[in-house]
Design an enzyme around this catalytic site. Structure first.
Site, PDB file in Angstrom:
ATOM      1  N   GLU A 186      68.515  72.221  45.289  1.00  0.00           N
ATOM      2  CA  GLU A 186      68.751  72.774  43.951  1.00  0.00           C
ATOM      3  C   GLU A 186      69.410  74.152  44.011  1.00  0.00           C
ATOM      4  OE1 GLU A 186      68.580  70.806  41.644  1.00  0.00           O
ATOM      5  OE2 GLU A 186      66.919  69.422  41.925  1.00  0.00           O
ATOM      6  N   HIS A 239      61.538  76.834  40.310  1.00  0.00           N
ATOM      7  CA  HIS A 239      61.520  75.480  39.747  1.00  0.00           C
ATOM      8  C   HIS A 239      60.237  74.794  40.193  1.00  0.00           C
ATOM      9  CE1 HIS A 239      62.524  71.388  38.789  1.00  0.00           C
ATOM     10  NE2 HIS A 239      62.569  71.037  40.056  1.00  0.00           N
ATOM     11  N   HIS A 290      57.137  71.377  39.059  1.00  0.00           N
ATOM     12  CA  HIS A 290      56.846  70.142  38.322  1.00  0.00           C
ATOM     13  C   HIS A 290      55.440  70.218  37.723  1.00  0.00           C
ATOM     14  CE1 HIS A 290      59.594  67.943  41.526  1.00  0.00           C
ATOM     15  NE2 HIS A 290      60.298  68.733  40.730  1.00  0.00           N
ATOM     16  N   GLU A 314      48.308  83.786  23.090  1.00  0.00           N
ATOM     17  CA  GLU A 314      49.239  84.724  23.720  1.00  0.00           C
ATOM     18  C   GLU A 314      50.631  84.160  24.004  1.00  0.00           C
ATOM     19  OE1 GLU A 314      47.143  86.716  26.851  1.00  0.00           O
ATOM     20  OE2 GLU A 314      45.851  87.673  25.383  1.00  0.00           O
ATOM     21  N   HIS A 360      61.195  65.924  34.284  1.00  0.00           N
ATOM     22  CA  HIS A 360      61.337  66.342  35.681  1.00  0.00           C
ATOM     23  C   HIS A 360      60.509  67.606  35.970  1.00  0.00           C
ATOM     24  CE1 HIS A 360      64.094  67.245  39.357  1.00  0.00           C
ATOM     25  NE2 HIS A 360      63.006  67.998  39.393  1.00  0.00           N
TER      26      HIS A 360
HETATM   27  O1  2HA Z   1      63.590  70.048  45.783  1.00  0.00           O
HETATM   28  O2  2HA Z   1      62.048  69.620  42.974  1.00  0.00           O
HETATM   29  O3  2HA Z   1      64.365  69.024  41.870  1.00  0.00           O
HETATM   30  C1  2HA Z   1      62.734  69.193  45.152  1.00  0.00           C
HETATM   31  C2  2HA Z   1      62.925  69.206  43.702  1.00  0.00           C
HETATM   32  C3  2HA Z   1      64.206  68.738  43.190  1.00  0.00           C
HETATM   33 ZN    ZN Z   2      62.305  69.154  40.925  1.00  0.00          ZN
END
Ligand code: 2HA
Ligand code: ZN
Length: 273
Positions: free
Chosen positions: A116, A139, A141, A169, A210
């Site tokens: 990414e 990033h 999940h 908050e 995602h």
């Molecule tokens: O690299 O989360 O979006 C692993 C991820 C890809």
């Molecule tokens: Zn990801």
């Protein structure tokens, strides 16, 4: 030269990835972090004239030439970073026309930066224009944030409003709200471009079904943004299929924003008398 294993930026990467893994947000190789470092701080730990290898990055970010980042590795697990930072992390300097990464440390097993990287670097370039102090792009999940993507409309204003309603908050922590991209193929330049475009206005961008991107000045700030969205999403998921008896009113959210002196994104609160 000081021991890089004791560098505060390595410590921050270790503790943050470990926290995110323990929270269940970053299964397997899920998630990635990039952290813009101060050249002088890096030079206390590394001979920054020594390039281990050059890795093409597949696109150009001329505005970041010369900048140094510590970045999680592709295919690497957040679970394993703390035990072996030198294999799971790398320190890269953007070089050439902004299309090459010079490896200064890490990716010891011959690996490279996260798949990414396009999104990360494009987001850094964009956020630095808005906030010259931006340092971190993250990033992840997070479980409830993802769950909410499947049951809540993916309209930015409605989604933001629902999150704000879930914890007192929230409106103060992310008064700019959350941007949302539709499901898109990850790891591509196009999702990077789309994410960076959203980051003109938002520090938080959801990749539908995602995960989420966050940007901030420090690791704590960025982690805190994602953590607060995830907490709100958790409250939503715990309550969404039960009758709603109480809520935080829009006028109350406005009172909070005024008290904390934050400017709330227009068009989300209904403040009509
Ligand atoms: O690299 O989360 O979006 C692993 C991820 C890809
Ligand atoms: Zn990801």
């Amino acid at each position: 030269m000081k021991d890089i294993m004791t560098a505060p930026f390595v410590e921050e990467m270790k503790s943050t990835t470990a926290n995110m893994y323990r929270l269940g947000w970053d299964e397997r190789n899920g998630g990635n972090i990039s952290y813009l470092l101060d050249e002088k701080a890096v030079a206390e730990y590394l001979d920054i004239s020594k390039v281990i290898r050059k890795i093409p990055i597949g696109f150009k970010v001329p505005s970041l030439v010369g900048k140094i980042f510590i970045v999680t590795g592709t295919g690497k697990y957040f679970k394993n970073v703390a035990a072996d930072p030198e294999t799971n992390l790398g320190i890269i300097r953007i070089a050439g026309d902004g299309d090459v990464a010079e490896l200064l440390w890490g990716y010891k097993d011959g690996g490279k930066f996260t798949s990414e990287l396009p999104s990360h670097l494009m987001c850094h370039a964009q956020r630095l224009k808005v906030d010259p102090e931006n340092r971190v792009v993250m990033h992840s999940h997070p479980t409830n944030t993802l769950a909410m993507n499947f049951v809540h409309e993916l309209d930015e204003k409605k989604f933001t409003h629902t999150l704000w309603e879930m914890c007192t908050e929230c409106v103060v922590v992310f008064p700019d709200g959350v941007g949302i991209l539709p499901w898109m193929l990850c790891g591509t330049n196009s999702i990077g471009e789309a994410t960076a475009k959203k980051m003109k206005e938002f520090r938080l961008v959801i990749w539908a079904m995602h995960g989420i991107y966050g940007a901030g000045k420090t690791m704590d700030e960025t982690f805190g943004l994602i953590e607060t969205v995830e907490k709100a999403a958790q409250i939503y998921m715990l309550t969404c299929n039960r009758p709603r008896i109480n809520t935080i009113k829009d006028s109350e959210m406005k009172e909070l924003a005024d008290l904390f002196g934050v400017r709330v994104r227009d068009g989300i609160l209904d403040l009509a008398e």
